[in-house]
Design a protein around this motif. Sequence first.
Motif, PDB file in Angstrom:
ATOM      1  N   HIS A   1      14.187  -7.322   3.123  1.00 10.63           N
ATOM      2  CA  HIS A   1      13.215  -6.313   2.723  1.00 10.63           C
ATOM      3  C   HIS A   1      13.521  -5.017   3.473  1.00 10.63           C
ATOM      4  O   HIS A   1      13.434  -4.966   4.693  1.00 10.63           O
TER       5      HIS A   1
ATOM      6  N   ASP B   1       5.737  -2.775   2.814  1.00  9.93           N
ATOM      7  CA  ASP B   1       4.855  -2.738   1.648  1.00  9.93           C
ATOM      8  C   ASP B   1       3.410  -2.515   2.072  1.00  9.93           C
ATOM      9  O   ASP B   1       2.902  -3.185   2.968  1.00  9.93           O
TER      10      ASP B   1
ATOM     11  N   HIS C   1       6.039   0.399  -1.913  1.00  5.82           N
ATOM     12  CA  HIS C   1       7.156   0.109  -1.007  1.00  5.82           C
ATOM     13  C   HIS C   1       7.554   1.427  -0.364  1.00  5.82           C
ATOM     14  O   HIS C   1       7.921   2.375  -1.054  1.00  5.82           O
TER      15      HIS C   1
HETATM   16 ZN   LIG Z   1       8.883  -3.537  -0.523  1.00  7.42          ZN
END
Ligand SMILES: [Zn+2]
Length: 292
Positions: free
Chosen positions: A185, A189, A266
């Motif tokens: 990732h 987020d 994000h």
């Molecule tokens: Zn993300």
Amino acid sequence: MKNFSLTPLIFQKLLILGILAFGIQTFAQDSLQNPVQDSTPATFQVENGKTIILSTNAKNPKPIKIHQKTYSWIPHPTDKSQKIAILSIPYRTPASTTTLEDGSLVQVIAGNYTKEQIQASPNKVKPNPKNQERINQEREEANKIYSNYSQTRLWDSTFAYPMQSVITSPFGSARVFNNELKSYHSGTDFRAKIGTEIYASNRGKVVIAKNRFLAGGSVVLDHGEGIFSMYYHCSELKVQVGQIVEKGDLIALSGATGRVSGPHLHFGILVRGAQVDPLDFIAQANALFNNP
Ligand SMILES: [Zn+2]
């Protein structure tokens, strides 16, 4: 911020060594008047995927090279006597130790990142050839933009979070899409229902404002000196490429576009080609503004 300059920081090091060598109770003025020979180099530890900012007052410090990546020195944002090097350590950098010009060490250590299972629509996970072509083109276009960053500093103050919300997925977790390890990732987020306002993290130039296959509605800001912030999966974009935005300007509305399992924002930070933990980067960068 970590300072590795020889003066006046050497005195702090000697002070610490003095305390260690003589014990707090006997430490008085002795160790300052007769400092122990300092043979232990200062050591700065940084996890892969994170940022460490060094500073120096040397006139012409040499660029720092860690694992084929070279970091140059740039002006300190608040202290004219200092230069800083923002070491953005790529996620895949193995554990290593690098010796700097003054003998101090930068140790890259393994971050404690988790694995995350994600179920997503199969055609986004295994794209057909046409979509794969589009993904490749969009990646190429972005990489070109990232390597042609503004040499001028546009970030002129602390970095801000793009919204106030709960973090639903931190940076660095390994992404396992439908049981297949795809990537890690590369951002943080934020929980955000569709239509939540997203604000520019700092002053910058809009370099991407479009819909993309994986990232969905995307805004990317170039803050100068190789620092970019990105905002993905948006439902609506409020800016256009070429525009200069100020910190806190409304740039987009959050959404659920691109490869997602639900609506969220994000948020990413890229420094000199390396995606780093955005919240860690913000903490490190903002500390530069705490000094008088
Ligand atoms: Zn993300």
